[in-house]
Design an enzyme around this catalytic site. Structure first.
Site, PDB file in Angstrom:
ATOM      1  N   GLY B 100       0.872  -1.204   0.049  1.00  0.00           N
ATOM      2  CA  GLY B 100      -0.050   0.061   0.008  1.00  0.00           C
ATOM      3  C   GLY B 100       0.617   1.378  -0.074  1.00  0.00           C
ATOM      4  CB  ILE B 102       1.501   7.854   1.508  1.00  0.00           C
ATOM      5  CG1 ILE B 102       1.803   8.790   3.050  1.00  0.00           C
ATOM      6  CG2 ILE B 102       0.271   8.641   0.936  1.00  0.00           C
ATOM      7  CD1 ILE B 102       2.431  10.100   2.910  1.00  0.00           C
ATOM      8  CB  THR B 103      -2.709   5.690   4.801  1.00  0.00           C
ATOM      9  OG1 THR B 103      -3.839   5.934   5.051  1.00  0.00           O
ATOM     10  CG2 THR B 103      -1.943   4.751   5.895  1.00  0.00           C
ATOM     11  CG  HIS B 105      -2.754   4.778  10.747  1.00  0.00           C
ATOM     12  ND1 HIS B 105      -3.758   4.112  10.029  1.00  0.00           N
ATOM     13  CD2 HIS B 105      -1.612   4.062  10.331  1.00  0.00           C
ATOM     14  CE1 HIS B 105      -3.333   3.362   9.164  1.00  0.00           C
ATOM     15  NE2 HIS B 105      -2.025   3.327   9.338  1.00  0.00           N
ATOM     16  CB  ALA B 166      -6.837   2.618   4.272  1.00  0.00           C
ATOM     17  CB  ILE B 167      -6.411  -2.979   3.059  1.00  0.00           C
ATOM     18  CG1 ILE B 167      -8.012  -3.103   3.480  1.00  0.00           C
ATOM     19  CG2 ILE B 167      -5.691  -4.295   3.269  1.00  0.00           C
ATOM     20  CD1 ILE B 167      -8.634  -4.247   2.846  1.00  0.00           C
ATOM     21  CB  CYS B 197      -4.279   5.165  -0.936  1.00  0.00           C
ATOM     22  SG  CYS B 197      -4.956   4.878   0.863  1.00  0.00           S
TER      23      CYS B 197
END
Lengths: 164, 243
Positions: B100, B102-103, B105, B166-167, B197
């Site tokens: 995956g 960039i994300t 949290h 997201a995963i 993402c």
């Protein structure tokens, strides 16, 4: 043919110890078509193959593996000259937001990597045994391949795994 | 004709074996907000224990303080601010081995990190990820939100063209780590500083934004996610541990 299918399913079912059947989604047919397995290669239980040609061993992942991964979008390979160890990770592939480690079937030194995979990682899906090869290794212990599976054994191994 | 009967007998037998199968328990560990690095170290230890058979399949349920993470491909061109600016915002940045892009949290985003053996749950990477998507889709539906999986190449869970879940997964020696992130009601302005993402023309959303129902405490939604996970991957029971 159907009776043979029933008999082999029965045999598989009796061998199932603690694993469950498939998850509730998506509907995988019991009678899915089987992945291709090539004669003359050796196989690991983690779905890598190795082809020995003289003192060079070529390594990649099998058709069964690429089918279960989905479309490969990124491949991480070691550098030429790196050491690899049998059963240990030498790189990874990414598909569907999952990175999966790839293990080496043999120990030795990496003498060549498939640089085409940087631009075209999908070669692993379209040609897992040929254009999608990953590394070439100079094995340090030629006897290591003896404990790997042959094509018939590996085919049976995949059938049993998919029957879970 | 004989073929049909044989196939039917085969099917009945498989059904019987299905009911006879031994129990598969899921260990569920619930945390509050934990730091990304600490959660990573915990996952590494659990994955190693799972690989050696010391523990059963386990799932971690938690939230993170504001944290940006990158996957194995190191796509930091999708981070639109400098690391110094991130520090000013009070956010951390971590490089990881998961798949995956960039994300972000943060608090009010439900995180599940399943540490499971793909072989034992009968999955390859693709259908494991599809299972994670269906977990989030089902929980969204409890709140009247009609979410769906992305098109091929856009793994994740969407409401329209807004991303709600997201995963990012890592599989090593057949054991999973990392997992899913489901937006309950995080501060979505943090997503402005990244191309989420790596997909530039789609937005992010949350359960709070999409539902017309009143939301229960986050803990309830975390438990619903865990129950759906257990159901989707056919665990027979959940053993709860609270930290």
């Amino acid at each position: 043919m159907a009776l043979k299918l029933w008999a082999s399913s029965t045999a598989n079912a009796l061998r199932i110890s603690c694993s469950s059947s498939r998850p509730a989604f998506p509907a995988f047919s019991i009678f899915r078509s089987f992945s291709s397995v090539i004669e003359g290669l050796k196989y690991t239980g983690s779905h890598e193959w190795v082809k020995q040609e003289g003192s060079v061993a070529t390594v990649g992942i099998t058709d069964h593996a690429q089918g279960h991964l989905g479309e490969v979008v990124f491949v991480e390979l070691p550098e030429s000259g790196a050491a690899v160890a049998k059963g240990s990770s030498f790189g990874a592939v990414e598909s569907v937001k999952a990175t999966s480690d790839v293990n080496s079937p043999v120990s030795g030194e990496v003498i060549e990597i498939n640089t085409r995979l940087t631009e075209t990682p999908g070669l692993i899906n379209s040609s897992p045994y040929e254009d999608g090869w990953m590394i070439k290794v100079r094995p340090s212990d030629p006897s290591e391949v003896k404990s790997l599976m042959g094509s018939k054994e590996y085919t049976k191994f995949c059938e049993e795994e998919d029957a879970h | 004709m004989v073929d049909i009967v044989d196939h039917y007998i085969c099917f009945l037998f498989q059904l019987k074996i299905h009911h006879m199968r031994l129990q598969r328990s899921l260990g569920a560990c619930k945390f509050g907000i934990i730091n990304y690095f600490d959660a990573l170290k915990l996952q590494e230890r659990l994955a190693s224990d799972r690989k050696s058979g010391k523990i059963l399949d386990t799932i971690l349920s938690l939230q993170h303080p504001p944290t940006y993470t990158l996957g194995k491909r190191r796509t930091d061109h999708n981070l639109l601010v400098s690391e110094a600016d991130l520090k000013t915002m009070g956010a951390e940045l971590h490089y990881t081995e998961r798949g995956g892009d960039i994300t972000f949290h943060g608090p009010r985003q439900a995180i599940l990190y399943p540490i499971v053996s793909l072989r034992d749950i009968g999955c390859g990477a693709r259908n494991y990820v599809e299972g994670l998507e269906s977990v989030m889709i089902e929980v969204a539906s409890f709140y009247g939100v009609n979410a769906h999986a992305g098109k091929t190449g856009e793994t994740g869970v969407w409401v329209g063209d807004r991303k709600i879940g997201a995963i990012g997964v890592r599989i090593s020696s057949g054991i999973t780590s990392h997992g899913l992130a489901f937006n309950i009601d995080p501060d979505l302005s943090y997503f402005k500083h990244i191309v989420p993402c790596g997909i530039p023309d789609k937005g992010v959303t949350s359960l709070k934004r999409e539902t017309e129902m009143e939301l229960p405490p986050d803990e309830v939604i975390h438990e619903q996610l865990i129950h759906c996970f257990a159901k989707v991957f056919r665990f027979s029971d959940i053993q709860w541990k609270t930290q």
